[in-house]
Design a protein around this motif. Structure first.
Motif, mmCIF file in Angstrom:
data_model
loop_
_atom_site.group_PDB
_atom_site.id
_atom_site.type_symbol
_atom_site.label_atom_id
_atom_site.label_comp_id
_atom_site.label_asym_id
_atom_site.label_seq_id
_atom_site.Cartn_x
_atom_site.Cartn_y
_atom_site.Cartn_z
ATOM 1 N N ASN A 18 -9.000 12.089 -3.122
ATOM 2 C CA ASN A 18 -9.232 13.747 -2.800
ATOM 3 C C ASN A 18 -8.206 14.397 -3.900
ATOM 4 O O ASN A 18 -7.191 13.650 -4.272
ATOM 5 C CB ASN A 18 -8.956 13.856 -1.384
ATOM 6 C CG ASN A 18 -9.946 15.046 -0.867
ATOM 7 O OD1 ASN A 18 -10.260 15.824 -1.782
ATOM 8 N ND2 ASN A 18 -10.261 15.001 0.333
ATOM 9 N N THR A 19 -8.437 15.508 -3.868
ATOM 10 C CA THR A 19 -7.671 16.493 -4.626
ATOM 11 C C THR A 19 -6.134 16.219 -4.272
ATOM 12 O O THR A 19 -5.953 16.732 -3.100
ATOM 13 C CB THR A 19 -8.018 17.805 -4.517
ATOM 14 O OG1 THR A 19 -9.387 17.966 -4.958
ATOM 15 C CG2 THR A 19 -7.030 18.828 -5.414
ATOM 16 N N GLY A 20 -5.291 15.654 -4.976
ATOM 17 C CA GLY A 20 -3.779 15.572 -4.714
ATOM 18 C C GLY A 20 -3.618 14.492 -3.821
ATOM 19 O O GLY A 20 -2.394 14.588 -3.462
ATOM 20 N N VAL A 21 -4.515 13.544 -3.451
ATOM 21 C CA VAL A 21 -4.200 12.391 -2.601
ATOM 22 C C VAL A 21 -4.620 11.160 -3.422
ATOM 23 O O VAL A 21 -5.704 10.993 -3.926
ATOM 24 C CB VAL A 21 -5.028 12.488 -1.552
ATOM 25 C CG1 VAL A 21 -5.002 11.390 -0.453
ATOM 26 C CG2 VAL A 21 -4.974 13.749 -0.803
ATOM 27 N N TYR A 22 -3.563 10.515 -3.488
ATOM 28 C CA TYR A 22 -3.581 9.083 -4.231
ATOM 29 C C TYR A 22 -3.260 8.011 -3.260
ATOM 30 O O TYR A 22 -2.211 7.927 -2.637
ATOM 31 C CB TYR A 22 -2.659 9.256 -5.490
ATOM 32 C CG TYR A 22 -2.698 10.199 -6.400
ATOM 33 C CD1 TYR A 22 -3.630 10.131 -7.472
ATOM 34 C CD2 TYR A 22 -2.354 11.479 -6.082
ATOM 35 C CE1 TYR A 22 -3.861 11.330 -8.398
ATOM 36 C CE2 TYR A 22 -2.438 12.770 -6.705
ATOM 37 C CZ TYR A 22 -3.409 12.421 -8.046
ATOM 38 O OH TYR A 22 -3.378 13.628 -8.837
ATOM 39 N N VAL A 23 -3.939 6.829 -3.609
ATOM 40 C CA VAL A 23 -3.650 5.590 -2.841
ATOM 41 C C VAL A 23 -3.591 4.289 -3.706
ATOM 42 O O VAL A 23 -4.459 4.367 -4.791
ATOM 43 C CB VAL A 23 -4.512 5.316 -1.676
ATOM 44 C CG1 VAL A 23 -4.375 6.356 -0.777
ATOM 45 C CG2 VAL A 23 -5.904 5.018 -2.156
ATOM 46 N N MET A 54 0.889 -1.229 0.219
ATOM 47 C CA MET A 54 -0.018 -0.031 -0.148
ATOM 48 C C MET A 54 0.718 1.400 0.108
ATOM 49 O O MET A 54 1.791 1.301 0.750
ATOM 50 C CB MET A 54 -0.883 -0.057 1.167
ATOM 51 C CG MET A 54 -1.728 1.450 1.400
ATOM 52 S SD MET A 54 -2.967 1.595 0.382
ATOM 53 C CE MET A 54 -4.078 0.771 0.966
ATOM 54 N N ILE A 55 0.708 2.213 -0.806
ATOM 55 C CA ILE A 55 1.328 3.563 -0.870
ATOM 56 C C ILE A 55 0.172 4.552 -0.755
ATOM 57 O O ILE A 55 -0.980 4.530 -1.120
ATOM 58 C CB ILE A 55 2.127 3.654 -2.052
ATOM 59 C CG1 ILE A 55 1.551 3.793 -3.453
ATOM 60 C CG2 ILE A 55 3.149 2.727 -2.140
ATOM 61 C CD1 ILE A 55 2.253 4.312 -4.474
ATOM 62 N N VAL A 56 0.560 5.834 -0.052
ATOM 63 C CA VAL A 56 -0.192 6.948 -0.251
ATOM 64 C C VAL A 56 0.899 8.163 -0.623
ATOM 65 O O VAL A 56 1.606 8.229 -0.181
ATOM 66 C CB VAL A 56 -0.869 7.382 1.320
ATOM 67 C CG1 VAL A 56 -1.522 8.434 1.072
ATOM 68 C CG2 VAL A 56 -1.820 6.417 1.631
ATOM 69 N N THR A 58 -2.594 8.542 -11.927
ATOM 70 C CA THR A 58 -4.171 7.930 -11.981
ATOM 71 C C THR A 58 -4.061 6.414 -12.585
ATOM 72 O O THR A 58 -4.923 5.901 -12.824
ATOM 73 C CB THR A 58 -5.098 8.921 -12.469
ATOM 74 O OG1 THR A 58 -4.584 9.413 -13.926
ATOM 75 C CG2 THR A 58 -5.620 9.901 -11.647
ATOM 76 N N LYS A 59 -2.795 6.416 -13.602
ATOM 77 C CA LYS A 59 -2.587 4.991 -14.177
ATOM 78 C C LYS A 59 -2.440 4.158 -13.029
ATOM 79 O O LYS A 59 -2.795 2.757 -13.379
ATOM 80 C CB LYS A 59 -1.369 5.158 -15.282
ATOM 81 C CG LYS A 59 -1.556 5.973 -16.465
ATOM 82 C CD LYS A 59 -0.504 5.874 -17.196
ATOM 83 C CE LYS A 59 -0.644 6.910 -18.505
ATOM 84 N NZ LYS A 59 0.639 7.048 -19.470
#
Length: 293
Positions: A25-30, A1-3, A18-19
């Motif tokens: 959320n805006t600017g937050v990717y998991v 898992m990465i954030v 996003t690939k």
């Protein structure tokens, strides 16, 4: 898992992220990606975020169970007895740690108490843990497979129980792997079990115990990929890696392979099999700690 969190994220970078990851959320990717993809994503972030800020937090085979990268952050990554923390900018100034009377600040008192607690935890860790080692068909956890599990339970510094199991595989074995381990496809067919059965028994054996490994990221990446194949939660056990300890205690080695370090410490060479490597890892760990800090 990465954030991953980013500010001033350009559209091209957002497309790259996003690939592989979900934008929650805006600017937050998991998400979950391999170590190789994770490192490439971080390179792209650093190359494209420019004046923005970025942070990446991810699972790691260390005592914390996690690690992180930062980009253009005012906070400073620091090491506290092997624990990675972020130092507040104001605390980086020594005058912020001591008032005019010379009394230690609450922040410094907290760090000293944490350091004492860590030393006690380290003492306990040296006495109670489970050593694990995996033999694999290659070096890539996404392409290759585990062909042998090994584990040794240690309580109060003594071996109390062991686990060893060969795994049947569908891919051919290279001559290099056969020569290194002595394991053949015929042996795996004769004595091996399915990967799922071997994994189930291995995970039950290690439970929630603290794990001791040599070059922990290699074995843990294979273990994580095996768990993901069957929809199992990835292990969250605290891990102690003997490799960094060897590099700290022994300088100027030609290489830091387990066998090389063991030979330097005067330990007998053993066959390159999972259970034998577990026992050798334990012996190296004990010897290194005899060498003092």
């Amino acid at each position: 898992m990465i954030v991953v969190t980013v500010t001033n994220c350009p559209p091209s970078l957002r497309g790259d992220l996003t690939k592989w990851l979900f934008e929650i959320n805006t600017g937050v990717y998991v998400g979950r990606v391999s170590a190789r993809v994770r490192e490439e994503l971080w390179k792209r972030i650093c190359n494209h975020v420019k004046d923005g800020q970025a942070t990446m937090v991810f699972n790691a085979a260390n005592e914390q169970g996690m690690d992180f990268y930062t980009w253009h952050s005012a906070w400073e990554p620091v090491d506290l007895d092997g624990i990675k923390l972020m130092l507040h900018p104001l605390l980086g100034n020594q005058s912020a740690n001591v008032d005019d009377s010379g009394t230690k600040s609450n922040a410094e008192i907290h760090l000293m108490a944490r350091k004492r607690a860590l030393k006690q935890n380290q003492f306990d860790a040296m006495r109670n843990y489970t050593v694990i080692d995996l033999e694999t068909t290659g070096l890539d956890p996404l392409e290759n497979r585990i062909m042998e599990f090994g584990a040794v339970q240690v309580r109060n510094g003594r071996v109390t129980e062991t686990y060893s199991q060969l795994i049947r595989i569908t891919e051919p074995l290279s001559q290099e792997i056969e020569k290194l381990t002595g394991i053949t496809v015929e042996l795996l067919e004769k004595e091996g079990v399915s990967e799922k059965d071997g994994l189930d028994a291995f995970l039950e054996f290690i439970g929630e115990d603290q794990l001791l490994l040599y070059n922990a990221s290699f074995d843990m990446n294979f273990l994580i990929q095996a768990c993901l194949r069957y929809g199992y939660p990835t292990p969250e056990n605290h891990c102690m890696d003997v490799l960094p300890l060897a590099k700290k205690k022994i300088r100027l080695m030609p290489n830091y392979k387990l066998s090389t370090v063991a030979n330097h410490l005067g330990l007998e060479k053993q066959e390159h099999r999972a259970l034998a490597d577990c026992l050798l890892t334990k012996a190296v760990f004990v010897k290194l700690n005899e060498k003092g800090s």
